[in-house]
Scaffold this active site. Sequence first.
Site, PDB file in Angstrom:
ATOM      1  N   ARG A 211       0.805  -1.213   0.000  1.00 10.81           N
ATOM      2  CA  ARG A 211       0.000   0.000   0.000  1.00 10.81           C
ATOM      3  C   ARG A 211       0.843   1.272   0.000  1.00 10.81           C
ATOM      4  O   ARG A 211       0.614   2.184  -0.776  1.00 10.81           O
ATOM      5  CB  ARG A 211      -0.892   0.089   1.246  1.00 10.81           C
ATOM      6  CG  ARG A 211      -2.224  -0.519   1.109  1.00 10.81           C
ATOM      7  CD  ARG A 211      -2.630  -1.047   2.448  1.00 10.81           C
ATOM      8  NE  ARG A 211      -1.645  -2.015   2.888  1.00 10.81           N
ATOM      9  CZ  ARG A 211      -1.639  -3.275   2.498  1.00 10.81           C
ATOM     10  NH1 ARG A 211      -2.561  -3.729   1.717  1.00 10.81           N
ATOM     11  NH2 ARG A 211      -0.690  -4.111   2.895  1.00 10.81           N
ATOM     12  N   THR A 212       1.797   1.345   0.931  1.00  6.13           N
ATOM     13  CA  THR A 212       2.527   2.607   1.075  1.00  6.13           C
ATOM     14  C   THR A 212       3.285   2.911  -0.213  1.00  6.13           C
ATOM     15  O   THR A 212       3.200   4.026  -0.741  1.00  6.13           O
ATOM     16  CB  THR A 212       3.467   2.559   2.288  1.00  6.13           C
ATOM     17  OG1 THR A 212       2.713   2.163   3.422  1.00  6.13           O
ATOM     18  CG2 THR A 212       4.095   3.907   2.559  1.00  6.13           C
TER      19      THR A 212
ATOM     20  N   LYS B 147      25.877  -3.749  -2.035  1.00  9.45           N
ATOM     21  CA  LYS B 147      27.351  -3.710  -2.112  1.00  9.45           C
ATOM     22  C   LYS B 147      27.931  -3.087  -0.852  1.00  9.45           C
ATOM     23  O   LYS B 147      29.130  -2.868  -0.759  1.00  9.45           O
ATOM     24  CB  LYS B 147      27.788  -2.890  -3.324  1.00  9.45           C
ATOM     25  CG  LYS B 147      27.297  -3.426  -4.649  1.00  9.45           C
ATOM     26  CD  LYS B 147      27.807  -2.528  -5.781  1.00  9.45           C
ATOM     27  CE  LYS B 147      27.153  -2.870  -7.102  1.00  9.45           C
ATOM     28  NZ  LYS B 147      27.370  -1.821  -8.096  1.00  9.45           N
TER      29      LYS B 147
ATOM     30  N   ARG C 196      11.507   3.837   3.266  1.00 11.66           N
ATOM     31  CA  ARG C 196      11.123   2.886   4.323  1.00 11.66           C
ATOM     32  C   ARG C 196      12.369   2.081   4.690  1.00 11.66           C
ATOM     33  O   ARG C 196      13.091   1.610   3.816  1.00 11.66           O
ATOM     34  CB  ARG C 196      10.029   1.932   3.844  1.00 11.66           C
ATOM     35  CG  ARG C 196       9.799   0.804   4.854  1.00 11.66           C
ATOM     36  CD  ARG C 196       8.579   0.002   4.568  1.00 11.66           C
ATOM     37  NE  ARG C 196       7.376   0.766   4.854  1.00 11.66           N
ATOM     38  CZ  ARG C 196       6.150   0.253   4.784  1.00 11.66           C
ATOM     39  NH1 ARG C 196       5.973  -1.003   4.437  1.00 11.66           N
ATOM     40  NH2 ARG C 196       5.098   1.007   5.067  1.00 11.66           N
TER      41      ARG C 196
ATOM     42  N   HIS D 292       5.271   5.972  11.497  1.00 11.42           N
ATOM     43  CA  HIS D 292       4.749   5.889  10.132  1.00 11.42           C
ATOM     44  C   HIS D 292       3.818   7.093   9.978  1.00 11.42           C
ATOM     45  O   HIS D 292       2.600   6.967   9.944  1.00 11.42           O
ATOM     46  CB  HIS D 292       4.003   4.562   9.967  1.00 11.42           C
ATOM     47  CG  HIS D 292       3.763   4.145   8.547  1.00 11.42           C
ATOM     48  ND1 HIS D 292       3.894   5.008   7.477  1.00 11.42           N
ATOM     49  CD2 HIS D 292       3.394   2.953   8.016  1.00 11.42           C
ATOM     50  CE1 HIS D 292       3.618   4.346   6.365  1.00 11.42           C
ATOM     51  NE2 HIS D 292       3.308   3.099   6.667  1.00 11.42           N
TER      52      HIS D 292
HETATM   53  N1  ASP Z   1       1.406  -1.459   6.548  1.00 15.67           N
HETATM   54  C1  ASP Z   1       1.606  -1.038   7.919  1.00 15.67           C
HETATM   55  C2  ASP Z   1       3.065  -0.726   8.189  1.00 15.67           C
HETATM   56  O1  ASP Z   1       3.846  -0.667   7.285  1.00 15.67           O
HETATM   57  C3  ASP Z   1       1.025  -1.982   8.899  1.00 15.67           C
HETATM   58  C4  ASP Z   1       1.649  -3.344   8.971  1.00 15.67           C
HETATM   59  O2  ASP Z   1       2.598  -3.667   8.241  1.00 15.67           O
HETATM   60  O3  ASP Z   1       1.164  -4.117   9.797  1.00 15.67           O
HETATM   61  O4  ASP Z   1       3.423  -0.488   9.329  1.00 15.67           O
END
Ligand code: ASP
Length: 326
Positions: free
Chosen positions: A74-75, A104, A125, A153
Amino acid sequence: MNPLFNFDTMPTRPVVQGPLTGSDVLSVSQFDRDKIEYIFARTREMREMVEQAGTFDLLGDKVAACIFYEPSTRTSSSFISAMQRLGGTVIPITSGVSFSSVSKGETLGDTMRVLEQYADVIILRHPQVGSAKEAAHAASVPILNAGDGPGEHPTQALLDLFTIRDELGQIDGLKIAMVGDLRFGRTVHSLTKLLLQYDVSLRFVSPEILRLPLNLMNSVIDAGVDVRETHSVDDVIKNADVLYVTRVQKERFTDLDQYEEVKNYYKITAETMEMAKEKMVVMHPLPRVGEIPDAVDSDPRAAYFRQAKNGMFVRMALLAAVLGRA
Ligand code: ASP
């Protein structure tokens, strides 16, 4: 002069000085209520624009680098879609940094310093708490924290809060129950911090080993919020306006036997929903791994897919804001 490079006839795209222009988005603590309202107003504009036109050339001269050192659906896809719907372009490094120079042995700082040569904004991320801050230190373009391990987040928390307001029409006065992995769930951490700016009651429902971290609980208590902890969903379901359900974060456990003990602790079933108010919402940052069976999806109070959609609108608003186009 080469007519192909006539700068006089090229469109100019002025930078608008908004409250987030040029800023990193690292933590929800950067957002006071005014900034939240500003982002929500832009988010509603983005939604309207997508509903009417689909795409809109606001960031046609901008490139985002999207680098994910942890899995994401999703993100990453909502950020990419957000950028593309605004006419921008994306360098996607989301299917495993194993194909990039990180494998590397390149440091995070160097990767950021290189990516900023190509991109106007970096979406990151990373599994380590504080990594987004470290990246922001290295890069001069805005860094958007798309999750730093069990830390924060912030963009998820903004979309969660937007969804609460959108579904229920208000935030102040609500009873919000968070269920599941409150220890490692970064979305819970960020949303809790953001909610401390509102007049809400908080209920935290988890097994003993997955309780909210003590320092965060202390901040909740210091903020004077009406708060309680419990192990049982039954204690909160009747009064909750929002049931925010999370999965147990298997990847954060060092002892997998412990994970096995708690992995199926909660299930929000159609029977659970019978006990809930008629006007309430069930939310989940997703992915779900058994906490909410598919049978609940047809319940109009199940807001998790609408919540996921809002993620794209909120991220469009944030991208436009930090790039000086909102
Ligand atoms: N998608 C959310 C996160 O990246 C929730 C999860 O992974 O549980 O934190």
